[in-house]
Write a protein that holds these residues in place. Structure first.
Motif, PDB file in Angstrom:
ATOM      1  N   GLY A  81       0.814  -1.212   0.000  1.00 17.74           N
ATOM      2  CA  GLY A  81       0.000   0.000   0.000  1.00 17.74           C
ATOM      3  C   GLY A  81       0.848   1.263   0.000  1.00 17.74           C
ATOM      4  O   GLY A  81       0.495   2.270  -0.639  1.00 17.74           O
ATOM      5  N   ILE A  82       1.968   1.213   0.724  1.00 14.88           N
ATOM      6  CA  ILE A  82       2.869   2.373   0.746  1.00 14.88           C
ATOM      7  C   ILE A  82       3.493   2.569  -0.623  1.00 14.88           C
ATOM      8  O   ILE A  82       3.530   3.697  -1.156  1.00 14.88           O
ATOM      9  CB  ILE A  82       3.957   2.185   1.818  1.00 14.88           C
ATOM     10  N   TYR A  83       3.997   1.485  -1.225  1.00 11.76           N
ATOM     11  CA  TYR A  83       4.603   1.606  -2.547  1.00 11.76           C
ATOM     12  C   TYR A  83       3.589   2.122  -3.571  1.00 11.76           C
ATOM     13  O   TYR A  83       3.922   2.940  -4.438  1.00 11.76           O
ATOM     14  CB  TYR A  83       5.157   0.258  -3.004  1.00 11.76           C
ATOM     15  N   SER A  84       2.349   1.656  -3.475  1.00 13.50           N
ATOM     16  CA  SER A  84       1.317   2.126  -4.402  1.00 13.50           C
ATOM     17  C   SER A  84       1.079   3.619  -4.254  1.00 13.50           C
ATOM     18  O   SER A  84       0.930   4.342  -5.244  1.00 13.50           O
ATOM     19  CB  SER A  84       0.010   1.364  -4.157  1.00 13.50           C
ATOM     20  N   ALA A  85       1.046   4.094  -2.995  1.00 15.35           N
ATOM     21  CA  ALA A  85       0.847   5.526  -2.761  1.00 15.35           C
ATOM     22  C   ALA A  85       2.001   6.342  -3.325  1.00 15.35           C
ATOM     23  O   ALA A  85       1.803   7.429  -3.888  1.00 15.35           O
ATOM     24  CB  ALA A  85       0.682   5.790  -1.270  1.00 15.35           C
ATOM     25  N   LEU A  86       3.213   5.839  -3.176  1.00 12.22           N
ATOM     26  CA  LEU A  86       4.385   6.540  -3.715  1.00 12.22           C
ATOM     27  C   LEU A  86       4.334   6.579  -5.238  1.00 12.22           C
ATOM     28  O   LEU A  86       4.663   7.604  -5.860  1.00 12.22           O
ATOM     29  CB  LEU A  86       5.669   5.849  -3.241  1.00 12.22           C
ATOM     30  N   LEU A  87       3.909   5.486  -5.850  1.00 12.64           N
ATOM     31  CA  LEU A  87       3.779   5.450  -7.308  1.00 12.64           C
ATOM     32  C   LEU A  87       2.666   6.370  -7.788  1.00 12.64           C
ATOM     33  O   LEU A  87       2.807   7.085  -8.790  1.00 12.64           O
ATOM     34  CB  LEU A  87       3.535   4.017  -7.771  1.00 12.64           C
ATOM     35  N   LEU A  96      11.435  12.871  -1.966  1.00 10.39           N
ATOM     36  CA  LEU A  96      11.672  12.739  -0.524  1.00 10.39           C
ATOM     37  C   LEU A  96      10.484  12.130   0.192  1.00 10.39           C
ATOM     38  O   LEU A  96       9.326  12.440  -0.115  1.00 10.39           O
ATOM     39  CB  LEU A  96      11.959  14.135   0.069  1.00 10.39           C
ATOM     40  N   ILE A  97      10.783  11.284   1.178  1.00 13.98           N
ATOM     41  CA  ILE A  97       9.784  10.793   2.126  1.00 13.98           C
ATOM     42  C   ILE A  97      10.069  11.418   3.482  1.00 13.98           C
ATOM     43  O   ILE A  97      11.220  11.451   3.937  1.00 13.98           O
ATOM     44  CB  ILE A  97       9.826   9.258   2.236  1.00 13.98           C
ATOM     45  N   ILE A  98       9.026  11.906   4.148  1.00 12.18           N
ATOM     46  CA  ILE A  98       9.118  12.365   5.532  1.00 12.18           C
ATOM     47  C   ILE A  98       8.366  11.375   6.414  1.00 12.18           C
ATOM     48  O   ILE A  98       7.189  11.090   6.172  1.00 12.18           O
ATOM     49  CB  ILE A  98       8.522  13.771   5.712  1.00 12.18           C
ATOM     50  N   ALA A  99       9.042  10.839   7.405  1.00 15.75           N
ATOM     51  CA  ALA A  99       8.403   9.987   8.405  1.00 15.75           C
ATOM     52  C   ALA A  99       7.995  10.868   9.578  1.00 15.75           C
ATOM     53  O   ALA A  99       8.849  11.377  10.304  1.00 15.75           O
ATOM     54  CB  ALA A  99       9.357   8.894   8.863  1.00 15.75           C
ATOM     55  N   PHE A 111      11.980   1.964   6.045  1.00 19.73           N
ATOM     56  CA  PHE A 111      12.210   0.768   5.239  1.00 19.73           C
ATOM     57  C   PHE A 111      11.653   0.951   3.832  1.00 19.73           C
ATOM     58  O   PHE A 111      12.284   0.554   2.841  1.00 19.73           O
ATOM     59  CB  PHE A 111      11.588  -0.461   5.896  1.00 19.73           C
ATOM     60  N   ALA A 112      10.470   1.573   3.740  1.00 20.25           N
ATOM     61  CA  ALA A 112       9.908   1.851   2.417  1.00 20.25           C
ATOM     62  C   ALA A 112      10.840   2.759   1.620  1.00 20.25           C
ATOM     63  O   ALA A 112      11.082   2.540   0.428  1.00 20.25           O
ATOM     64  CB  ALA A 112       8.529   2.484   2.554  1.00 20.25           C
ATOM     65  N   ALA A 113      11.391   3.770   2.273  1.00 20.90           N
ATOM     66  CA  ALA A 113      12.314   4.687   1.598  1.00 20.90           C
ATOM     67  C   ALA A 113      13.569   3.959   1.126  1.00 20.90           C
ATOM     68  O   ALA A 113      14.105   4.263   0.054  1.00 20.90           O
ATOM     69  CB  ALA A 113      12.700   5.832   2.525  1.00 20.90           C
ATOM     70  N   SER A 114      14.035   3.009   1.913  1.00 15.47           N
ATOM     71  CA  SER A 114      15.274   2.300   1.568  1.00 15.47           C
ATOM     72  C   SER A 114      15.090   1.359   0.390  1.00 15.47           C
ATOM     73  O   SER A 114      16.072   1.003  -0.278  1.00 15.47           O
ATOM     74  CB  SER A 114      15.783   1.515   2.780  1.00 15.47           C
ATOM     75  N   VAL A 141      16.143   0.675   9.988  1.00 14.26           N
ATOM     76  CA  VAL A 141      14.750   0.674   9.538  1.00 14.26           C
ATOM     77  C   VAL A 141      14.332  -0.779   9.350  1.00 14.26           C
ATOM     78  O   VAL A 141      15.156  -1.631   9.009  1.00 14.26           O
ATOM     79  CB  VAL A 141      14.571   1.476   8.230  1.00 14.26           C
ATOM     80  N   ALA A 142      13.051  -1.085   9.589  1.00 17.83           N
ATOM     81  CA  ALA A 142      12.671  -2.499   9.588  1.00 17.83           C
ATOM     82  C   ALA A 142      11.163  -2.660   9.608  1.00 17.83           C
ATOM     83  O   ALA A 142      10.410  -1.721   9.908  1.00 17.83           O
ATOM     84  CB  ALA A 142      13.279  -3.201  10.802  1.00 17.83           C
ATOM     85  N   VAL A 143      10.754  -3.893   9.319  1.00 22.47           N
ATOM     86  CA  VAL A 143       9.376  -4.323   9.542  1.00 22.47           C
ATOM     87  C   VAL A 143       9.419  -5.624  10.337  1.00 22.47           C
ATOM     88  O   VAL A 143      10.442  -6.323  10.383  1.00 22.47           O
ATOM     89  CB  VAL A 143       8.592  -4.529   8.224  1.00 22.47           C
ATOM     90  N   ASP A 144       8.298  -5.942  10.959  1.00 23.25           N
ATOM     91  CA  ASP A 144       8.184  -7.162  11.760  1.00 23.25           C
ATOM     92  C   ASP A 144       7.673  -8.312  10.900  1.00 23.25           C
ATOM     93  O   ASP A 144       6.959  -8.114   9.907  1.00 23.25           O
ATOM     94  CB  ASP A 144       7.205  -6.960  12.916  1.00 23.25           C
ATOM     95  N   LEU A 145       8.015  -9.512  11.310  1.00 21.46           N
ATOM     96  CA  LEU A 145       7.427 -10.728  10.769  1.00 21.46           C
ATOM     97  C   LEU A 145       6.646 -11.420  11.882  1.00 21.46           C
ATOM     98  O   LEU A 145       6.889 -11.158  13.063  1.00 21.46           O
ATOM     99  CB  LEU A 145       8.520 -11.672  10.252  1.00 21.46           C
TER     100      LEU A 145
END
Length: 351
Positions: A81-87, A96-99, A111-114, A141-145
């Motif tokens: 969903g994040i990648y879709s919004a960026l596209l 630029l992404i601001i967190a 992580f999305a930015a990286s 930067v990371a996501v959980d599994l």
């Protein structure tokens, strides 16, 4: 106050100043010359501060993505969903992404930015104590599994970190206590004077007049450690004091009971108790930690049998070839890495 994390090509400034949020566009323009910005935030933070940030970015084409708050958002399933919004916003590698948010948003947006287009510029604007003193600085930067926390991630440094202690005035008490777990950690591993300063107060309200100084000291400690060990191969492991146990507690309850700071507090106290019993830490340190946790409304136990937690520890990132590096204290303010294995946690008692 300006601090600089000196990492060669990956160097970046950190500004810590009350009210800086209303001037963030001025600082961003110093590190970003592109045209498009995506602000990634959550549904707690964006209604409070999103428009204030966007108002300072009038010279840019800005879009925003508001995600649900909470640790469960920091999952792999959030990324498409994040990648879709960026596209959809047509962001390119020159943008630029601001967190804008706490540790979850900082880690997830980072992580999305990286990974988006193999890397896009990132600015961190942390809005919780935990994110201000810890997760926004250092480039993790990371996501959980489902099987563990932060198991997929990268080292990806921001171009800028903006810390405004004023935003903490809108934090619920729960998030204040949560962040103080990490603040106490810095005193434990590095700075006895900071620890004593925290313990000389009877509550967070008494600490508030000194809060900007305390945040600055914590950030400076992290800066020093990160500069010595950018990729978490040596001294930076000290920043994980309490975390080996904390991450397993968080995971056991599916990130729905103890918050990160609460779990870190439990981990610091319980690990130090074990270390004292083994003669690896000076007597009395665990009790000093327990009292510090009590002052800031943090627990020192969670009521789980230790045997319920050791299985998840086998997936800890500090577990290498069956050897586990556990951070211990010689005494308050003086920490070290102790090579061991899961037998360190052998216990029939509860945590």
């Amino acid at each position: 106050m300006k601090l600089t994390v000196s990492l060669g090509d990956n160097s970046y400034p950190i500004y810590i100043e009350n009210g800086i949020l209303s001037e963030c566009g001025k600082y961003i323009s110093q590190v970003f010359k592109g045209t498009k910005i995506m602000i990634i935030s959550d549904d707690n933070v964006f209604p409070l501060y999103g428009q204030k940030v966007m108002d300072t970015l009038a010279d840019y084409e800005c879009a925003s993505l508001v995600l649900p708050h909470g640790e469960t958002t920091k999952s792999f399933s959030s990324l498409p969903g994040i990648y879709s919004a960026l596209l959809d916003a047509k962001l390119t590698r020159s943008d630029l992404i601001i967190a804008l948010g706490g540790g979850v948003i900082g880690d997830l947006a980072g992580f999305a930015a990286s990974t988006y287009l193999r890397g896009i510029r990132l600015v961190q604007i942390p809005t919780t104590i935990l994110a201000q003193v810890d997760s926004s600085v250092g480039g993790k930067v990371a996501v959980d599994l489902p099987r563990g926390k932060n198991l997929v991630g990268a080292f990806y440094h921001p171009k800028l970190v903006l810390i405004d202690p004023d935003v903490l005035d809108t934090l619920p008490q729960h998030f204040i206590s949560d962040g103080m777990g990490e603040v106490i950690k810095y005193g434990c591993i590095w700075d006895r004077a900071l620890f004593d300063r925290l313990c000389s107060r009877s509550s967070f309200e008494e600490l508030k007049p000194d809060l900007t100084e305390v945040i600055t000291r914590c950030v400076d400690i992290k800066r020093i450690v990160v500069e010595k060990d950018q990729f978490d191969l040596g001294e930076r492991i000290l920043l994980n004091f309490g975390h080996t146990l904390a991450h397993t507690i968080e995971q056991h309850f599916h990130y729905e009971r103890e918050s990160h700071g609460e779990a870190v507090g439990i981990g610091m106290y319980q690990i130090t108790k074990i270390a004292e019993e083994k003669g690896l830490t000076a007597p009395g340190c665990a009790e000093q930690i327990r009292k510090a946790l009590e002052i800031y409304g943090l627990p020192s136990e969670c009521g789980l049998p230790m045997t319920d937690l050791t299985g998840a520890m086998s997936l800890d990132k500090k577990n290498l070839n069956g050897h586990l590096n556990v951070v211990l204290l010689k005494e308050i303010g003086d920490s070290y890495v102790y090579p061991t294995d899961l037998s360190f946690f052998d216990s029939k008692g509860t945590v």
